[in-house]
Write a protein that holds these residues in place. Structure first.
Motif, PDB file in Angstrom:
ATOM      1  N   THR A  36       0.798  -1.213   0.000  1.00 24.15           N
ATOM      2  CA  THR A  36       0.000   0.000   0.000  1.00 24.15           C
ATOM      3  C   THR A  36       0.834   1.269   0.000  1.00 24.15           C
ATOM      4  O   THR A  36       1.760   1.419   0.777  1.00 24.15           O
ATOM      5  CB  THR A  36      -0.903   0.016   1.235  1.00 24.15           C
ATOM      6  N   GLY A  39      -1.728   8.309   0.649  1.00 26.08           N
ATOM      7  CA  GLY A  39      -2.554   9.169  -0.186  1.00 26.08           C
ATOM      8  C   GLY A  39      -1.758  10.354  -0.711  1.00 26.08           C
ATOM      9  O   GLY A  39      -0.540  10.449  -0.545  1.00 26.08           O
ATOM     10  N   PRO A 135      -4.100  13.353   2.883  1.00 29.69           N
ATOM     11  CA  PRO A 135      -3.917  11.921   3.126  1.00 29.69           C
ATOM     12  C   PRO A 135      -4.297  11.587   4.572  1.00 29.69           C
ATOM     13  O   PRO A 135      -4.065  12.379   5.475  1.00 29.69           O
ATOM     14  CB  PRO A 135      -2.412  11.723   2.917  1.00 29.69           C
ATOM     15  N   LEU A 261     -10.056  -0.547  -4.973  1.00 29.56           N
ATOM     16  CA  LEU A 261      -8.936  -0.608  -4.033  1.00 29.56           C
ATOM     17  C   LEU A 261      -7.806  -1.499  -4.497  1.00 29.56           C
ATOM     18  O   LEU A 261      -6.653  -1.314  -4.119  1.00 29.56           O
ATOM     19  CB  LEU A 261      -9.436  -1.160  -2.694  1.00 29.56           C
ATOM     20  N   ASP A 264      -4.589  -0.086  -5.549  1.00 31.73           N
ATOM     21  CA  ASP A 264      -3.888   0.726  -4.555  1.00 31.73           C
ATOM     22  C   ASP A 264      -3.882   2.206  -4.919  1.00 31.73           C
ATOM     23  O   ASP A 264      -2.818   2.823  -5.092  1.00 31.73           O
ATOM     24  CB  ASP A 264      -2.444   0.213  -4.407  1.00 31.73           C
ATOM     25  N   ALA A 266      -4.158   6.284  -4.617  1.00 32.08           N
ATOM     26  CA  ALA A 266      -3.752   7.225  -3.577  1.00 32.08           C
ATOM     27  C   ALA A 266      -4.966   7.981  -3.056  1.00 32.08           C
ATOM     28  O   ALA A 266      -5.052   8.319  -1.883  1.00 32.08           O
ATOM     29  CB  ALA A 266      -2.740   8.207  -4.151  1.00 32.08           C
ATOM     30  N   ILE A 268      -9.249   8.161  -3.053  1.00 31.71           N
ATOM     31  CA  ILE A 268     -10.478   7.411  -3.321  1.00 31.71           C
ATOM     32  C   ILE A 268     -11.658   8.371  -3.254  1.00 31.71           C
ATOM     33  O   ILE A 268     -11.887   9.018  -2.222  1.00 31.71           O
ATOM     34  CB  ILE A 268     -10.667   6.267  -2.292  1.00 31.71           C
ATOM     35  N   GLU A 296      -4.023   3.300   6.221  1.00 29.77           N
ATOM     36  CA  GLU A 296      -3.236   3.249   5.001  1.00 29.77           C
ATOM     37  C   GLU A 296      -2.935   4.631   4.438  1.00 29.77           C
ATOM     38  O   GLU A 296      -2.347   4.756   3.373  1.00 29.77           O
ATOM     39  CB  GLU A 296      -3.964   2.381   3.966  1.00 29.77           C
ATOM     40  N   LYS A 298      -4.813   6.767   3.055  1.00 33.88           N
ATOM     41  CA  LYS A 298      -5.477   7.155   1.796  1.00 33.88           C
ATOM     42  C   LYS A 298      -6.179   8.515   1.961  1.00 33.88           C
ATOM     43  O   LYS A 298      -6.610   8.877   3.060  1.00 33.88           O
ATOM     44  CB  LYS A 298      -6.543   6.128   1.406  1.00 33.88           C
ATOM     45  N   THR A 299      -6.311   9.191   0.843  1.00 37.04           N
ATOM     46  CA  THR A 299      -7.080  10.436   0.827  1.00 37.04           C
ATOM     47  C   THR A 299      -8.480  10.057   0.372  1.00 37.04           C
ATOM     48  O   THR A 299      -8.642   9.504  -0.712  1.00 37.04           O
ATOM     49  CB  THR A 299      -6.453  11.416  -0.196  1.00 37.04           C
TER      50      THR A 299
END
Ligand SMILES: Nc1ncnc2c1ncn2[C@@H]1O[C@H](COP(=O)(O)OP(=O)(O)OP(=O)(O)O)[C@@H](O)[C@H]1O
Length: 740
Positions: A36, A39, A135, A261, A264, A266, A268, A296, A298-299
């Motif tokens: 992973t 973000g 992120p 997902l 992977d 950055a 979503i 993780e 993620k943004t």
């Protein structure tokens, strides 16, 4: 709330003791050593989007009440009628727009919302929208229906363009059109509708996505392991081997998210992921999103309609929209302070999200009704709650909220943040590949070169083709090889066998023999045309979705579709032929059976090409069905069965009729020897009674059959190939329109 206090608010909220924080407490399977990546910081400032309002064929103008004057909204709402989606098409909110009545050109109609006057055909759907998503955080977009949430997501995901006046930056790099195109692969966009092949299982869906989108240098086992991990991560274990048609709405949403997902991403973006879910499922889904952000990095940006209190306060940031304007950006808690400062305090115990919606939803038609009802003694709490939306002096709360948000100052702040971050980046030696010195000034930045260096597709054309063939065969096997279809082919074959049962090979059955082929090719070519017609309109949403995330070449999809469906499509007519041909005793020569079956199958393929072409050219099912009916009946009529001599200007149509070639070739084959006279005096050589025979040439002339069997079959093959190529180009041309 002034924009300056946004960050302070975020920080304060993050340490707060909000009970909603329980949402963040969910655990997700740990990801030690996972691949992973975190973000990226996405910022956007002054995004404006204007659209052309399309005029319908009936002379009506399609628009929306959002953003319009109250009068326009009232009239538009009054004019709103049910607008069911075309059968088989993905419901498209753009098609649900309110119909604005009247002769707009003449200026007598309703004002197009958000525009200056009746003659104006453009509409501003996003007006100077600014914001940012970091992120590890979840940003929620909230606002009434039509406020612009989906439009913001479309623009941020690169699926739709903006007017060009604003900027979007990714980790402080300005996202150009070119970068945006490449960026799509790092940005997962989970749309509102769940679009899948319903006959596939959850595991199939995820596996095919992994095989198509994960790098080709990964071993298959690694890709499968990634699928298993996604299934665990999204808690889909219980339904992993169930077909998608059978799983619940919440599970479908999770499959949708899981498919994205896998690559992977950055960032979503999710368009109303909780719509249609009960509150428990909605909370569970939101928890998964929080886990992705927290664990993780993620943004995550999600639009949401009316979240429960727990979900609302768990958002890291909230962006409230109304009529394409930002009316608030900051923490959820801060939003209540903001409206309180404007004298619009949320009542004790009232759901904060509902309160915001009450303030922002204004429907001119409803409000007018309440004005008229003012003296109504039977007024109830619901009406009072609605009336609460109107403040003194006739100014709606919505207008007040729009006006009180300093969009300009907020945009400036977002841009300053970008500049500061970029400067920091420039100043740090080595960070951008050495030396600092201004990433933008040097042209391509480190970030950009990383993104640009990525290939357009993760897999080769051949891998895409083989995976898609496999997927399509699996799906079409379930769709075409159904018991019902087998029964249909078998029953019709048996019925025809009985009808033409063991015909003697004599003069009196010349017509019956030819009519057997007339029926056979009419039925199966029609069947192929109509079923093939559905292919692209039914799959278009999936194709465009997958293509917009760079999953495969259109040509790989098209070739896969063509090759994978052929066996299924040809099996059913073969079953029919096998039963009816031998029962009818058309010709006892096995070679002739094979050859005439082959001709029938070629005509099925040619018919399929016509169906695919029309399906690609006219994706709207309703219109397409009309075109199909006219085209198929037209081609049959000009085949020379009903009218031997066509008007000269229609003769060319006869040459593109698959019915004609199919019939001609099979009839040529079945009359392989002179036909004995039997006293029915049908043919000129048999006028003497039941003696002698009529030559093959005479029989064929009598039936109006032209060219040799080989030439007819070759022409069918040419039709099959040429029209199929045309179908590809028709689909390719549509691609850009439909992606939006
Ligand atoms: N291509 C288009 N042509 C005309 N109007 C459009 C187009 N795209 C969006 N709109 C209009 O822009 C407005 C905002 O649409 P958008 O889909 O972004 O709203 P939304 O907030 O996501 O609504 P919902 O919550 O109902 O999904 C709506 O009035 C819509 O009708």
């Amino acid at each position: 709330m002034p924009p300056e206090s946004i960050r302070a608010d975020v920080d304060a909220d993050a340490t707060g003791s909000d009970p909603s924080r329980r949402l963040h407490a969910g655990t997700v399977s740990g990801r030690p050593g996972s691949r992973t990546s975190g973000g990226m910081h996405l910022r956007w400032a002054r995004i404006t989007k204007t659209v052309e309002i399309r005029e319908s064929s009936a002379g009506l103008l399609r628009g929306s009440i959002a953003g319009g004057t109250e009068a326009a909204a009232a009239a538009a709402a009054a004019a709103r009628g049910p607008s069911p989606p075309s059968p088989g098409t993905t419901p498209d909110k753009k098609d649900d727009d309110v119909v604005i009545v009247g002769d707009v050109e003449g200026g007598g109609g309703v004002v197009a919302p958000g525009t200056a006057g009746p003659a104006n055909r453009t509409k501003t759907i996003l007006d100077g929208v600014s914001g940012s998503a970091r992120p590890g955080e979840v940003l929620a977009l909230m606002g009434p229906s039509g406020s612009g949430k989906t439009s913001v997501l479309d623009v941020l995901s690169g699926r739709s363009s903006h007017d060009g006046s604003g900027t979007i930056t990714l980790d402080s790099e300005v996202v150009t059109d070119r970068l945006m195109k490449k960026m799509k692969k790092r940005v997962a966009y989970v749309k509102q509708d769940d679009i899948f092949f319903g006959h596939l299982t959850v595991r199939d869906q995820l596996t095919y996505t992994a095989l198509l989108r994960l790098p080709s240098d990964w071993q298959r086992t690694r890709k499968v392991a990634e699928v298993d991990r996604t299934i665990r991560r999204l808690r889909l274990g219980k339904c992993a081997d169930t077909t998608i048609n059978m799983i619940s709405g919440g599970e479908k949403k999770r499959v949708n998210i899981g498919s994205e997902l896998l690559t992977d991403p950055a960032i979503i973006l999710l368009d109303e992921p909780t719509s249609g879910l009960d509150s428990t499922s909605a909370v569970a889904l939101m928890r998964i999103l929080y886990d992705l952000a927290r664990d993780e990095g993620k943004t995550i940006i999600t639009s949401i309609h009316q979240p429960s209190s727990a979900v609302f306060f768990a958002f890291d940031r909230l962006m409230l929209l109304a009529d394409g304007h930002v009316v608030y950006f900051g923490t959820p808690r801060g939003s209540l302070e903001h409206v309180k400062g404007l004298g619009l305090e949320c009542p004790e115990g009232y759901n904060a999200a509902d309160h915001h919606m009450d303030l922002l939803v204004v429907d001119g038609a409803i409000d007018d009704d309440y004005e008229e009802d003012d003296d109504d003694d039977d007024d109830d709490g619901g009406k009072r709650a609605l009336r609460r939306r109107t403040t003194g002096g006739g100014t709606t709360t919505k207008r007040k909220l729009i006006d009180s948000w300093d969009a300009e100052a907020f945009a400036g702040r977002i841009e300053d943040e970008d500049v500061a971050e970029r400067a920091k980046c420039d100043a740090s030696p080595g960070d951008d590949g050495g030396g600092g010195g201004g990433m933008l000034r040097r042209g391509l930045s480190r970030r950009q070169s990383v993104v640009f260096s990525e290939k357009s597709f993760n897999t080769t054309w051949w891998t895409q083709y083989t995976v898609l063939v496999h997927r399509s065969m699996k799906n079409s096997r379930s769709a075409i090889f159904t018991m019902l279809n087998f029964v249909k082919a078998g029953a019709i074959g048996f019925m025809c066998g009985l009808l033409w049962f063991q015909m003697p090979y004599t003069e009196s059955t010349v017509f019956d023999r030819s009519s057997y082929y007339f029926f056979t090719m009419t039925f199966w070519v029609f069947d192929a045309m109509f079923t093939a017609y559905m292919t692209f309109p039914l799959e278009r949403a999936i194709i465009f979705k997958e293509r917009s995330s760079g999953a495969y070449h259109l040509s790989a999809y098209f070739m896969a579709k063509t090759t994978s469906e052929a066996p299924a499509r040809l099996t059913l007519p073969s079953i029919y032929m096998l039963i009816s041909y031998w029962m009818g005793g058309l010709n006892n020569n096995f070679g002739i059976f094979l050859a005439s079956t082959l001709c029938s199958l070629l005509s099925v393929l040619a018919g399929e090409s016509i169906g695919l072409f029309l399906g690609a050219a006219v994706l709207d099912m309703e219109k397409g069905m009309v075109v199909m009916t006219v085209a198929s009946l037209g081609l049959m009529v000009v085949g020379g069965f009903f009218v031997r001599t066509l008007p000269s200007w229609m003769v060319w149509l006869g040459y593109i009729s698959p019915f004609k070639y199919s019939y001609n070739s099979s009839v040529q084959l079945v009359f392989d020897r002179p036909v004995p006279c039997d006293g029915s005096k049908l043919l000129s050589s048999c006028q003497g009674g039941a003696v002698g025979s009529a030559s093959v040439a005479e029989v064929l002339d009598f039936l109006g059959v032209q060219y040799s069997a080989g030439l007819n079959a070759a022409l069918l093959f040419v039709m099959f190939v040429v029209i199929r190529v045309m179908a590809f180009f028709a689909l390719k041309r549509k691609k850009a329109d439909e992606r939006m």
